[in-house]
Motif scaffolding. Structure first.
Motif, PDB file in Angstrom:
ATOM      1  N   CYS B 281       0.829  -1.203   0.000  1.00  0.00           N
ATOM      2  CA  CYS B 281       0.000   0.000   0.000  1.00  0.00           C
ATOM      3  C   CYS B 281       0.869   1.260   0.000  1.00  0.00           C
ATOM      4  O   CYS B 281       1.654   1.476   0.918  1.00  0.00           O
ATOM      5  CB  CYS B 281      -0.923  -0.018   1.216  1.00  0.00           C
ATOM      6  N   CYS B 284       0.114   3.807   3.220  1.00  0.00           N
ATOM      7  CA  CYS B 284       0.558   3.547   4.588  1.00  0.00           C
ATOM      8  C   CYS B 284       1.874   2.777   4.589  1.00  0.00           C
ATOM      9  O   CYS B 284       2.354   2.396   5.651  1.00  0.00           O
ATOM     10  CB  CYS B 284      -0.506   2.753   5.342  1.00  0.00           C
ATOM     11  N   GLY B 288      -0.888  -0.651   7.084  1.00  0.00           N
ATOM     12  CA  GLY B 288      -2.329  -0.907   7.225  1.00  0.00           C
ATOM     13  C   GLY B 288      -3.080   0.403   7.377  1.00  0.00           C
ATOM     14  O   GLY B 288      -2.755   1.208   8.245  1.00  0.00           O
ATOM     15  N   CYS B 292      -6.228   0.262   2.219  1.00  0.00           N
ATOM     16  CA  CYS B 292      -5.860  -1.141   1.976  1.00  0.00           C
ATOM     17  C   CYS B 292      -6.630  -2.060   2.916  1.00  0.00           C
ATOM     18  O   CYS B 292      -6.272  -3.226   3.059  1.00  0.00           O
ATOM     19  CB  CYS B 292      -4.365  -1.337   2.120  1.00  0.00           C
TER      20      CYS B 292
END
Ligand SMILES: [Zn+2]
Lengths: 634, 361
Positions: B281, B284, B288, B292
């Motif tokens: 992603c 981030c 997380g 995503c």
């Protein structure tokens, strides 16, 4: 597909399976988790399944892949063998589209008991209990094991049961209460009165099981996948059964599930199985697939030993024989998707883990080829226009007949047969209608000046179909400037667009007024470069000698057209005159009524230093010409 | 080129030294016009003096003096006309108020989707890929048959694909993959010596960007038209590791050095094995986040090794040649990276949106 964790755990033997493991393995096996929630003390996972995998349309199918991945086996399907005897009710397979039909008769008892585990399971899976043992048990086994089954009320059947193609004109009322007209391509189960089920799709209303039903005929069969798909599609009737039959079921489950269903129903209702028999032949094993280990190595990018490859395939249920440097593989009855060596390689790598594949750039030996002109042109032209203050739009390639008003172009070849709506039914012959819509919307949003363009294909109807031409369209309009002390407000005029076209080296543009003060043009772009374009343009020598500029202010009768004056002057001016422009037009104070003052600017340059005398001479020939056009010097 | 100021007569040299000062202190138009007469007037000005001087100058320094005169002429004329403009345009007696609103030089923008497409293309250009374009109106043969999509495949239905009323075999391409079929068929053609174009090129690698159509109603995540970029490489002994290496390089080039790719099994009829490709992603960096769904990964591409059936359909021997193909939706990637919540914004052509997508914040 919905997947209760407890049901998944139940199918795995020998090892406990945690939620964390499931969450880790499912995506790596190719089943991304869409959603995960806690429900009625269980965990419900929703996963995505690819279209080629009919075998995982069941809890057991998913469990089988997980078991293969972690190296354990599946639990047994509850043992429920029944002694088969000869036919207890006449069943005929008339069409080859049904190769095998396992049947059973059950006398239902008085009990209406359905175990809590079953109703809870059906709730979790999203199919609630119908409070009928034969229906709930059939549904439970469909979701658990993937084999669709059906129960008919035996006392409603007339004469015999035949699996045959429908007669055209025949109609059928399904369990959903909808009456459908059948075609000669639809496979049906029929009794002597008419169709009682659309084979593999839906059961019939007339023979359905109700609370009053005393005796049932159970059907567990194999129907041709393409036939089921086609019928389901024709009636837009995509059921759990058609979804599974349409992709191919596991022939090894047809008899065990018939047995399990019959015995389960008998047990729940306190009734008894009175007969079980089969019609037709189970299909033979799928053809053997030959896989050279070299192919596996090429695909994987590393060596995988024959015994490792064999072990992976065997864990998936295949029968494998090592043959020198190749494997001969017979796929299991539930894997209709394994027909090529490449399919087997994928299976081995899937179990081995895609994360273990190396990362290497391929060789750069193959010649790089040039970029195509049309692409480069599109990118360069749009960047160029962006720098000139224009915004690139992106609009759909189709529009409606009402957008074509004023455009004369044959529509028939450009028309879609199944558009989203009339307003999207024609491949467009012009980009301007869409640009105009965008421009008007931006005007409404308060933009004072509109500068938009699009580069996209437009279409012409031709006998062989729509012919596309890559086109630039541009809209410019509204009021420019007036937002600061140095830039006077002005209305965009066709002269602005002509100047722009000149800058872009676009010739023969036709400027159109498209309303609300908007102007535009549209021009096909060349499909080939004017010359083969080298990396950098060819050098052209230019003069380093000083440029001489002369201004001439003259009084012109109103109505005189500058273009005439310019072409007349160009005839007397020498090649050294590099530029002639009208830089100012003025009427008012100091200029007599009916006249205008024009300021003409001449620029002279040559490959030598020009003398004052020769420039004076050229200017004199200009001045001498003016009276013939009723123009005087100011 | 060095200007030979030493060739100037001393009075002109001195006048030139003072010129800047005189110009900037000239209070009105008359004063500037007087200076104009002195320096560049047509009679008895410094310029005419110099022109006369040039005629008498010996050959060897003629070009030096000529260049110097030209330089002075331009310097003087420019400064004079600028000052004149300044004095005329405003009746101000001093220079312009610099706290006034400055003029805006209008700047447009390339559409964000095309810009992203061009960035993707340039990354692969660095790996030797070129662009192959194909028509939006395609044949069923190129869009489906040539790609191992069976006649009964749901994607062929009129509920999914746009067809033409008077040309039942024609459709609006549902992906850019038919370009693969066109290129492969072209490459399989043999010259007089029986050598195929593919053999003489020793393989090929290309990208095909373009518009595609699917019968989806317009909503925040669907559009009947969107853009894809597909890539294909054909060579000898090509495996999944080459696909991974290529996509990993490209994603790092596009999204930054932390970008990483992850392969998962996937299914597309025209590749085998097939994979879904996730990228770490970019928002981030894998920690997380909302985008995503806290997994740290985003599904961004579909890919795989070219199905042998696709090669042999085009007349290429799959036992000799192999390759990979990958494809991505540009709008989808644009929405992920930009966190733009509504796909429709890309087709509404609101200048406020196009302007905001031009600026990188
Ligand atoms: Zn994230």
């Amino acid at each position: 597909m919905r997947l209760p964790l407890s049901a998944l755990q139940k199918e795995i033997s020998g090892r406990s399976l945690s939620l964390d493991q499931v969450r880790q393995y499912l995506p790596m096996l190719g089943f991304p988790i869409e959603n995960l929630e806690s429900l009625s003390g269980d965990t419900l996972l929703e996963i995505e399944i690819t279209a080629n995998r009919s075998d995982v349309l069941s809890i057991r199918g998913i469990a089988r892949d997980i078991a293969a991945k972690i190296g354990t086996s599946l639990s047994h399907i509850p043992d429920s063998s029944i002694v088969e005897d000869s036919s207890a009710f006449p069943i005929y397979l008339e069409s080859p589209l049904c190769s095998f039909y396992a049947a059973a008769l059950v006398d239902l008892g008085e009990s209406t008991y359905i175990p809590h585990d079953t109703t809870k399971f059906l709730d979790l899976i999203g199919s609630s209990s119908k409070a009928l043992a034969s229906v709930d048990a059939s549904n439970e086994f469909l979701y658990r094991y993937g084999q669709p089954t059906h129960a008919f009320d035996l006392d409603t059947l007339q004469g015999s049961v035949t699996v045959r193609l429908a007669k055209s004109g025949e109609s059928f009322m399904g369990l959903d209460g909808i009456l459908r007209m059948l075609t000669a391509h639809d496979l049906v189960i029929a009794d002597q009165v008419g169709p009682i089920a659309l084979a593999g799709v839906i059961g019939g209303d007339r023979t359905k099981v109700t609370a009053q039903t005393r005796r049932i005929l159970i059907e567990s069969a194999i129907f041709d996948a393409v036939s089921v798909r086609t019928t389901a599609h024709r009636f837009n009737l995509h059921t759990e059964a058609s979804n599974r039959f349409g992709r191919g079921v596991d022939s090894s489950l047809v008899i065990p599930i018939r047995n399990l269903l019959a015995q389960t129903i008998a047990q729940w209702t306190k009734g008894r199985v009175t007969a079980a028999w089969n019609v037709g032949l189970l299909p033979s094993a799928a053809p053997m697939v030959h896989m050279p280990l070299s192919l596996l190595q090429r695909i994987a990018g590393r060596s995988i030993s024959g015994s490792d490859a064999m072990a992976h395939l065997e864990r998936l249920g295949a029968t494998v024989v090592m043959d020198g440097t190749s494997l001969n593989v017979t796929p299991p009855s539930w894997r209709h998707d394994l027909t090529l060596a490449e399919d087997l390689a994928e299976e081995i790598l899937r179990l081995d883990g895609y994360d273990r594949i190396d990362s290497t750039l391929p060789s750069m030996d193959a010649s790089p080829l040039p970029m195509p002109f049309e692409y480069t042109q599109r990118i360069q032209l749009s960047e160029h226009l962006a720098h000139l203050g224009f915004f690139q739009t992106l609009t759909f390639g189709f529009h409606g007949p009402s957008d074509e008003i004023g455009l004369e172009s044959e529509q028939s070849g450009r028309r879609l047969s199944n558009p989203l709506g009339e307003e999207y039914s024609l491949m467009r012959s012009s980009l301007l209608p869409a640009l105009k819509k965008a421009a008007l919307q931006n005007l409404r949003n308060g933009q004072a000046e509109i500068r938009l363009f699009e580069i996209a294909p437009v279409y012409q109807s031709q006998p062989e179909g729509p012919h596309s031409v890559l086109t630039l369209a541009l809209v410019w309009g509204g009021r420019a400037g007036g937002e600061d002390v140095l830039t006077p407000a002005q209305t965009i005029s066709p002269l602005h667009l002509m100047g722009l076209a000149h800058t872009l080296q676009l010739h023969d543009i036709k400027i159109v007024e498209i309303g609300s003060g908007l102007l535009g043009f549209e021009i096909p772009l060349p499909s080939k470069p004017p010359l083969t374009s080298p990396l950098i343009p060819h050098f052209v020598s230019f003069s380093r000698h000083p440029m001489v500029q002369r201004d001439l202010s003259c009084i012109v009768p109103k109505g005189q057209i500058y273009g005439y004056l310019e072409s007349a002057l160009k005839k007397v001016l020498p090649p050294a005159c590099k530029s002639l422009r009208c830089v100012e037009v003025y009427a008012g104070k100091g200029v007599a009524e009916g006249y205008e003052s024009w300021l003409l600017r001449f620029q002279f340059q040559a490959n030598r230093t020009l003398t004052t005398e020769e420039v004076d001479g050229w200017m004199k020939s200009v001045v001498d010409l003016l009276p013939s056009m009723k123009i005087t010097l100011r | 080129m060095n200007l030979r100021f030493d060739l100037l007569p001393s009075d002109i040299a001195e006048a030139h030294q003072q010129f800047e000062g005189w110009i900037s202190t000239a209070r009105d138009v008359n004063e500037v016009n007087r200076l104009k007469g002195v320096f560049t007037g047509r009679k008895a000005s410094h310029l005419t003096t110099l022109t006369e001087l040039l005629k008498q100058t010996p050959k060897e320094s003629k070009s030096d003096l000529g260049a110097l005169i030209n330089h002075l002429k331009i310097t003087w004329e420019t400064a004079l006309s600028l000052r004149l403009d300044q004095l005329i345009s405003k009746n101000s007696t001093s220079s312009i108020d610099l706290t006034l609103t400055p003029p805006v030089i209008p700047l447009g923008a390339v559409h964000p989707i095309q810009r992203l497409e061009a960035q993707i293309v340039s990354v692969f250009r660095s790996l030797g890929y070129h662009v192959e374009e194909g028509p939006e109106v395609e044949t069923e043969e190129n869009n489906f048959d040539g790609l191992n999509i069976t006649p009964s495949h749901p994607a062929r239905r009129s509920s999914d694909t746009f067809y033409f009323q008077n040309h039942p075999h024609l459709l609006l391409r549902t992906h850019t993959s038919p370009v693969q079929v066109r290129v492969l068929k072209r490459l399989s053609q043999k010259n007089k010596e029986g050598v195929s174009l593919l053999e003489s090129l020793e393989g090929i690698r290309f990208l095909s960007p373009g518009r595609v159509y699917r019968k989806d109603e317009i909503d925040p995540t669907h559009s009947p038209m969107f853009q894809q970029v597909e890539g294909m490489l054909i060579g000898k002994n090509i495996g999944l590791h080459h696909l991974k290496g290529t996509l990993s390089y490209a994603m790092k080039a596009l999204l930054g050095a932390e970008a990483d790719v992850r392969f998962r099994p996937g299914y597309f009829p025209f590749v085998e094995p097939g994979c879904e490709v996730d990228v770490r992603c970019p928002l981030c960096k894998g920690q997380g986040c909302r985008v995503c769904k806290s997994s740290g990964w985003i599904e961004i591409l579909g890919a795989g090794l070219v199905h042998p059936q696709v090669l042999s359909h085009a007349g290429i021997d799959p036992t000799v040649w192999s390759g990979f193909a990958f494809g991505m939706g540009i709008e989808r990637i644009a929405m992920i990276i930009s966190e733009c919540p509504d796909l429709r914004l890309f087709f509404e052509n609101d200048v406020r949106f196009l302007q905001s997508m031009r600026e990188v914040r």
